[in-house]
Scaffold this motif. Structure first.
Motif, mmCIF file in Angstrom:
data_model
loop_
_atom_site.group_PDB
_atom_site.id
_atom_site.type_symbol
_atom_site.label_atom_id
_atom_site.label_comp_id
_atom_site.label_asym_id
_atom_site.label_seq_id
_atom_site.Cartn_x
_atom_site.Cartn_y
_atom_site.Cartn_z
ATOM 1 N N ASP A 125 36.448 56.741 11.638
ATOM 2 C CA ASP A 125 37.473 57.465 10.892
ATOM 3 C C ASP A 125 36.764 58.565 10.112
ATOM 4 O OD1 ASP A 125 39.729 58.303 9.639
ATOM 5 O OD2 ASP A 125 39.840 56.611 8.240
ATOM 6 N N LEU A 126 36.579 59.699 10.757
ATOM 7 C CA LEU A 126 35.821 60.793 10.152
ATOM 8 C C LEU A 126 36.708 61.960 9.748
ATOM 9 C CD1 LEU A 126 32.713 60.847 12.509
ATOM 10 C CD2 LEU A 126 32.924 59.772 10.267
ATOM 11 N N GLY A 127 37.960 61.731 9.615
ATOM 12 C CA GLY A 127 38.855 62.798 9.191
ATOM 13 C C GLY A 127 40.282 62.483 9.568
ATOM 14 N N PRO A 128 41.209 63.268 9.043
ATOM 15 C CA PRO A 128 42.618 62.968 9.278
ATOM 16 C C PRO A 128 43.052 63.097 10.747
ATOM 17 C CG PRO A 128 42.362 65.036 8.054
ATOM 18 C CD PRO A 128 41.010 64.412 8.165
ATOM 19 N N ASP A 129 42.492 64.053 11.465
ATOM 20 C CA ASP A 129 42.914 64.218 12.862
ATOM 21 C C ASP A 129 41.956 63.569 13.858
ATOM 22 O OD1 ASP A 129 40.889 65.966 12.390
ATOM 23 O OD2 ASP A 129 41.933 67.748 13.115
ATOM 24 N N ARG A 130 40.879 62.965 13.391
ATOM 25 C CA ARG A 130 39.948 62.168 14.179
ATOM 26 C C ARG A 130 39.220 62.947 15.270
ATOM 27 N NH1 ARG A 130 39.999 56.850 13.986
ATOM 28 N NH2 ARG A 130 39.823 56.622 16.224
ATOM 29 N N PHE A 189 29.259 64.353 9.350
ATOM 30 C CA PHE A 189 30.669 64.122 9.073
ATOM 31 C C PHE A 189 30.868 62.955 8.102
ATOM 32 C CE2 PHE A 189 31.607 66.911 12.639
ATOM 33 C CZ PHE A 189 32.663 67.633 12.088
ATOM 34 N N SER A 190 29.983 61.981 8.147
ATOM 35 C CA SER A 190 30.077 60.867 7.199
ATOM 36 C C SER A 190 29.769 61.358 5.780
ATOM 37 C CB SER A 190 29.096 59.761 7.571
ATOM 38 O OG SER A 190 29.464 59.191 8.788
ATOM 39 N N TRP A 205 30.072 64.506 4.743
ATOM 40 C CA TRP A 205 31.103 65.509 4.422
ATOM 41 C C TRP A 205 32.369 64.839 3.937
ATOM 42 C CZ3 TRP A 205 35.490 66.782 7.712
ATOM 43 C CH2 TRP A 205 36.210 67.871 7.237
ATOM 44 N N ARG A 206 32.685 63.718 4.489
ATOM 45 C CA ARG A 206 33.906 62.998 4.171
ATOM 46 C C ARG A 206 33.800 62.464 2.815
ATOM 47 N NH1 ARG A 206 36.096 57.642 5.591
ATOM 48 N NH2 ARG A 206 38.297 57.986 5.592
#
Length: 112
Positions: free
Chosen positions: A42-47, A108-109, A111-112
């Motif tokens: 789960d690295l963002g809202p749109d995956r 991305f981890s 950044w999230r």
């Protein structure tokens, strides 16, 4: 050159086979990692980062499977004819791909 009808030393044949199987295990790990990334990261809202990681890993698995078979065949042919073993870039490709995917996941981890 040796006689192409003569079987190579069984130890070299079995070592070649073990190497081929090791590449297949690596490809299987790439498939599992890629499918797991798509399913569980789960690295963002749109995956989309998870999808990119998954696609890259599965593509690396497919490429590894195909190139490992070619390498196994080329090595066996070289051993039968007494020629030099062919050079491969497969380990470099795998290492670079896995390092890149790991870096993308890390970025991305963070950044999230």
């Amino acid at each position: 050159m040796s006689d192409p009808t003569q079987e190579p030393d069984y130890r070299f044949t079995l070592a070649n086979e073990r190497t081929y199987l090791a590449y297949l295990r690596t490809a299987l790990a790439c498939y599992a990692g890629g499918l797991s990334a798509v399913q569980f990261l789960d690295l963002g809202p749109d995956r989309w980062p998870a999808r990119v990681i998954g696609v890259v890993l599965v593509a690396a698995g497919i490429t590894t499977t195909a190139l490992a078979f070619r390498r196994w065949q080329a090595n066996l042919s070289a051993m039968r004819t007494g020629g030099p073993l062919p050079v491969t870039r497969l380990p470099l490709m795998l290492g670079a791909t896995i390092a890149t995917v790991g870096l993308i996941g890390l970025l991305f981890s963070l950044w999230r």
